[in-house]
Design a protein around this motif. Structure first.
Motif, PDB file in Angstrom:
ATOM      1  N   ASN A  70      25.238  53.560 -14.254  1.00  0.00           N
ATOM      2  CA  ASN A  70      25.937  54.331 -13.223  1.00  0.00           C
ATOM      3  C   ASN A  70      24.912  54.647 -12.123  1.00  0.00           C
ATOM      4  N   HIS A  71      25.227  54.277 -10.893  1.00  0.00           N
ATOM      5  CA  HIS A  71      24.286  54.438  -9.772  1.00  0.00           C
ATOM      6  C   HIS A  71      23.777  55.890  -9.629  1.00  0.00           C
ATOM      7  N   LEU A  72      24.685  56.847  -9.838  1.00  0.00           N
ATOM      8  CA  LEU A  72      24.325  58.260  -9.655  1.00  0.00           C
ATOM      9  C   LEU A  72      23.366  58.729 -10.747  1.00  0.00           C
ATOM     10  N   GLY A 124      21.439  56.637 -12.286  1.00  0.00           N
ATOM     11  CA  GLY A 124      20.221  55.910 -11.914  1.00  0.00           C
ATOM     12  C   GLY A 124      19.358  56.757 -10.980  1.00  0.00           C
ATOM     13  N   HIS A 125      19.993  57.373  -9.967  1.00  0.00           N
ATOM     14  CA  HIS A 125      19.229  58.224  -9.044  1.00  0.00           C
ATOM     15  C   HIS A 125      18.466  59.304  -9.813  1.00  0.00           C
ATOM     16  N   LEU A 126      19.124  59.956 -10.773  1.00  0.00           N
ATOM     17  CA  LEU A 126      18.455  61.021 -11.537  1.00  0.00           C
ATOM     18  C   LEU A 126      17.246  60.474 -12.285  1.00  0.00           C
ATOM     19  N   SER A 149      23.468  61.931  -1.924  1.00  0.00           N
ATOM     20  CA  SER A 149      23.368  60.583  -1.351  1.00  0.00           C
ATOM     21  C   SER A 149      24.372  60.446  -0.214  1.00  0.00           C
ATOM     22  N   GLY A 150      24.600  59.195   0.200  1.00  0.00           N
ATOM     23  CA  GLY A 150      25.536  58.968   1.299  1.00  0.00           C
ATOM     24  C   GLY A 150      26.970  59.332   0.938  1.00  0.00           C
ATOM     25  N   GLY A 151      27.325  59.188  -0.327  1.00  0.00           N
ATOM     26  CA  GLY A 151      28.710  59.454  -0.721  1.00  0.00           C
ATOM     27  C   GLY A 151      28.869  60.594  -1.714  1.00  0.00           C
ATOM     28  N   ALA A 184      26.446  65.298   1.472  1.00  0.00           N
ATOM     29  CA  ALA A 184      25.321  65.725   2.317  1.00  0.00           C
ATOM     30  C   ALA A 184      24.834  64.582   3.211  1.00  0.00           C
ATOM     31  N   GLY A 185      24.695  63.382   2.631  1.00  0.00           N
ATOM     32  CA  GLY A 185      24.222  62.238   3.419  1.00  0.00           C
ATOM     33  C   GLY A 185      25.224  61.866   4.500  1.00  0.00           C
ATOM     34  N   GLU A 186      26.495  61.966   4.145  1.00  0.00           N
ATOM     35  CA  GLU A 186      27.578  61.678   5.092  1.00  0.00           C
ATOM     36  C   GLU A 186      27.523  62.667   6.262  1.00  0.00           C
ATOM     37  N   PHE A 216      24.827  64.151   7.405  1.00  0.00           N
ATOM     38  CA  PHE A 216      23.728  63.691   8.264  1.00  0.00           C
ATOM     39  C   PHE A 216      24.185  62.508   9.117  1.00  0.00           C
ATOM     40  N   ASP A 217      24.836  61.527   8.470  1.00  0.00           N
ATOM     41  CA  ASP A 217      25.208  60.294   9.176  1.00  0.00           C
ATOM     42  C   ASP A 217      26.252  60.555  10.270  1.00  0.00           C
ATOM     43  N   LYS A 218      27.242  61.399   9.955  1.00  0.00           N
ATOM     44  CA  LYS A 218      28.320  61.638  10.932  1.00  0.00           C
ATOM     45  C   LYS A 218      27.847  62.496  12.103  1.00  0.00           C
ATOM     46  N   GLY A 225      21.819  58.208   9.613  1.00  0.00           N
ATOM     47  CA  GLY A 225      21.485  59.389  10.395  1.00  0.00           C
ATOM     48  C   GLY A 225      20.430  60.302   9.806  1.00  0.00           C
ATOM     49  N   GLY A 226      20.323  60.320   8.460  1.00  0.00           N
ATOM     50  CA  GLY A 226      19.394  61.260   7.819  1.00  0.00           C
ATOM     51  C   GLY A 226      17.973  61.174   8.332  1.00  0.00           C
ATOM     52  N   PRO A 227      17.341  59.999   8.203  1.00  0.00           N
ATOM     53  CA  PRO A 227      15.964  59.886   8.672  1.00  0.00           C
ATOM     54  C   PRO A 227      15.841  60.116  10.176  1.00  0.00           C
ATOM     55  N   GLY A 276      18.594  61.047  -5.069  1.00  0.00           N
ATOM     56  CA  GLY A 276      19.502  60.448  -4.075  1.00  0.00           C
ATOM     57  C   GLY A 276      18.827  60.353  -2.715  1.00  0.00           C
ATOM     58  N   GLY A 277      19.420  59.534  -1.842  1.00  0.00           N
ATOM     59  CA  GLY A 277      18.805  59.243  -0.548  1.00  0.00           C
ATOM     60  C   GLY A 277      18.380  60.473   0.253  1.00  0.00           C
ATOM     61  N   VAL A 278      19.205  61.538   0.217  1.00  0.00           N
ATOM     62  CA  VAL A 278      18.879  62.735   1.000  1.00  0.00           C
ATOM     63  C   VAL A 278      17.629  63.445   0.451  1.00  0.00           C
ATOM     64  N   ALA A 298      14.948  62.192   0.092  1.00  0.00           N
ATOM     65  CA  ALA A 298      13.789  61.696   0.856  1.00  0.00           C
ATOM     66  C   ALA A 298      13.449  62.670   1.981  1.00  0.00           C
ATOM     67  N   ASN A 299      14.356  63.601   2.267  1.00  0.00           N
ATOM     68  CA  ASN A 299      14.163  64.539   3.389  1.00  0.00           C
ATOM     69  C   ASN A 299      13.031  65.538   3.105  1.00  0.00           C
ATOM     70  N   GLN A 300      12.015  65.506   3.947  1.00  0.00           N
ATOM     71  CA  GLN A 300      10.811  66.315   3.739  1.00  0.00           C
ATOM     72  C   GLN A 300      11.110  67.810   3.735  1.00  0.00           C
ATOM     73  N   THR A 315      15.629  56.940  -2.108  1.00  0.00           N
ATOM     74  CA  THR A 315      16.685  56.085  -1.562  1.00  0.00           C
ATOM     75  C   THR A 315      16.941  54.949  -2.561  1.00  0.00           C
ATOM     76  N   ASP A 316      18.027  54.189  -2.317  1.00  0.00           N
ATOM     77  CA  ASP A 316      18.440  53.169  -3.289  1.00  0.00           C
ATOM     78  C   ASP A 316      17.314  52.197  -3.631  1.00  0.00           C
ATOM     79  N   ASN A 317      17.145  51.936  -4.926  1.00  0.00           N
ATOM     80  CA  ASN A 317      16.101  51.028  -5.409  1.00  0.00           C
ATOM     81  C   ASN A 317      16.520  50.545  -6.791  1.00  0.00           C
TER      82      ASN A 317
HETATM   83  O1  KG4 Z   1      21.145  57.131  -2.170  1.00  0.00           O
HETATM   84  P1  KG4 Z   1      21.211  56.450  -0.880  1.00  0.00           P
HETATM   85  O2  KG4 Z   1      20.010  55.609  -0.446  1.00  0.00           O
HETATM   86  O3  KG4 Z   1      22.470  55.497  -0.820  1.00  0.00           O
HETATM   87  C1  KG4 Z   1      23.686  55.951  -1.393  1.00  0.00           C
HETATM   88  O4  KG4 Z   1      23.813  55.883  -2.635  1.00  0.00           O
HETATM   89  O5  KG4 Z   1      24.524  56.445  -0.589  1.00  0.00           O
HETATM   90  O6  KG4 Z   1      21.515  57.549   0.224  1.00  0.00           O
HETATM   91  C2  KG4 Z   1      21.744  57.225   1.556  1.00  0.00           C
HETATM   92  C3  KG4 Z   1      21.889  58.513   2.360  1.00  0.00           C
HETATM   93  C4  KG4 Z   1      22.301  58.284   3.799  1.00  0.00           C
HETATM   94  O7  KG4 Z   1      23.367  59.166   4.092  1.00  0.00           O
HETATM   95  C5  KG4 Z   1      21.054  58.648   4.583  1.00  0.00           C
HETATM   96  O8  KG4 Z   1      21.320  59.174   5.872  1.00  0.00           O
HETATM   97  C6  KG4 Z   1      20.403  59.668   3.680  1.00  0.00           C
HETATM   98  O9  KG4 Z   1      20.622  59.197   2.372  1.00  0.00           O
HETATM   99  N1  KG4 Z   1      18.953  59.797   3.915  1.00  0.00           N
HETATM  100  C7  KG4 Z   1      18.376  60.911   4.400  1.00  0.00           C
HETATM  101  C8  KG4 Z   1      16.996  60.623   4.545  1.00  0.00           C
HETATM  102  N2  KG4 Z   1      16.784  59.338   4.123  1.00  0.00           N
HETATM  103  C9  KG4 Z   1      18.005  58.857   3.735  1.00  0.00           C
HETATM  104  N3  KG4 Z   1      18.900  62.109   4.728  1.00  0.00           N
HETATM  105  C10 KG4 Z   1      18.072  63.032   5.201  1.00  0.00           C
HETATM  106  N4  KG4 Z   1      16.746  62.835   5.405  1.00  0.00           N
HETATM  107  C11 KG4 Z   1      16.160  61.657   5.083  1.00  0.00           C
HETATM  108  N5  KG4 Z   1      14.845  61.484   5.262  1.00  0.00           N
END
Ligand code: KG4
Ligand code: ZN
Length: 340
Positions: A115-117, A119-121, A147-149, A173-175, A177-179, A190-192, A277-279, A281-283, A308-310
């Protein structure tokens, strides 16, 4: 045991080989022997968001070269194949799942669905490079996958036992940032972009935007109001400072996640708290989570490359949850939940 992990749930095509450290040490972490990925992010930056068909086509083109590259330094045969089977974009998931099934059949190796989620943990079970302590999270732990979703709080009492505690009622949360990045004219993802734009304003007071549901008494979050508030602000302030608004957005999202994480830790008294999850990565989020929680529990945050995804996280999850399935039985599951 050497596991080949494959991850293709969204716009990254990733493969990695990982193994677990000495079995005598129950807290020994996963080490990544080899890892490689490519992303179709650049083509989505131009269109302002992911086009699933474009992502899937790029997955097809990349999967074999990416797996070959990840396997090229490996001297001994791998023992099993792990693959993300959901949640994610169906076209993207199918590429990884069907490739993993084919390899499982022709190499006659066990196949482990991940499960991807989750996996993130498990990115938090990967040893940090250069770290001497090689520590891993302890149970029970509270995990927050952002993450993004998804924005999911979970409680895990042992490997494979996942209880959903709360999460987003609308946008993840990622959404968010992106929106909002799109609203202020920044490219996808949008996050980075927001994090970078916000940098010079971090010392200012940043409480312009709403932080809904902080006192809701549960671990649910809602970020769709943030998007509306940003749209309204732009309408009322045509000459707005993009970097200041980016800092305001980041702070509203980070504050919400930190406050809810504090509540989760106060309620469940976990031995560890895992951000993922991707978010993650936010410092700003990393720093604020750490300073808010480090006195109350042991905080784990993946290295940025594993936030982020790997595919290393997929192999790591399989190393601790070794549950092979016959390859004929595996199908992609785009809307898989974190508890399944
Ligand atoms: O986990 P992930 O790489 O892919 C999904 O499973 O969705 O997460 C991607 C999300 C995106 O919404 C992206 O904007 C956000 O993670 N993201 C960040 C940062 N790097 C990636 N959000 C905030 N700050 C960051 N540095
Ligand atoms: Zn992800």
């Amino acid at each position: 045991m050497l596991i080949l992990g494959i991850e293709t749930s969204c716009d990254e095509t990733a493969a990695a080989v990982a193994e677990k450290g000495s079995s005598s040490n129950t807290r020994s972490a996963v080490s990544v022997v080899s890892s490689f990925l490519t992303s179709s992010r650049d083509s989505h930056a131009r269109t302002g968001g992911i086009i699933p068909e474009v992502a899937a086509r790029r997955q097809i083109e990349s999967i074999i070269p990416v797996i070959k590259t990840a396997l090229s330094p490996i001297k001994s045969p791998i023992d099993a194949i792990a693959v993300t089977y959901g949640p994610g974009l169906i076209g993207s998931l199918l590429v990884g799942v069907e490739t993993a099934k084919t390899l499982s059949m022709v190499w006659n190796k066990p196949l482990i669905p991940v499960n991807h989620l989750i996996g993130h943990l498990y990115a938090n079970f990967i040893g940090h490079s250069g770290s001497k302590t090689d520590r891993t999270p302890q149970f029970p732990f509270v995990g927050l996958v952002v993450s993004g979703g998804h924005t999911d709080f979970v409680l895990m009492k042992e490997h494979g036992k996942v209880k959903y505690l709360g999460g987003t009622r609308d946008d993840a949360a990622g959404e968010a940032f992106d929106k909002t990045a799109r609203l202020i004219g920044l490219p996808y993802p949008g996050g980075p972009e927001i994090a970078q734009a916000a940098e010079s304003y971090l010392s200012q007071e940043l409480n312009l935007l709403p932080r809904p549901m902080l006192d809701s008494g549960d671990l649910d979050t809602s970020f769709s109001g943030l998007k509306t508030a940003v749209a309204r602000y732009i309408e009322q302030n045509p000459g707005f400072d993009k970097n200041l608004l980016a800092a305001q957005i980041q702070e509203a999202i980070v504050d919400t996640l930190v406050t809810k994480s504090q509540k989760a830790v106060e309620k469940y008294h976990p031995k560890s708290f895992l951000l993922a999850g991707g978010v993650s990565a936010n410092q700003r989020l990393r720093e604020k989570i750490l300073s808010a929680l480090r006195d109350k529990t042991e905080v784990f945050i993946p290295e940025v490359e594993h936030s982020t995804d790997n595919a290393a996280m997929v192999a790591a999850a399989a190393l601790y949850n070794y549950n092979p399935v016959p390859w004929r039985k595996l199908t992609a599951s785009p809307s898989l939940s974190i508890e399944e």
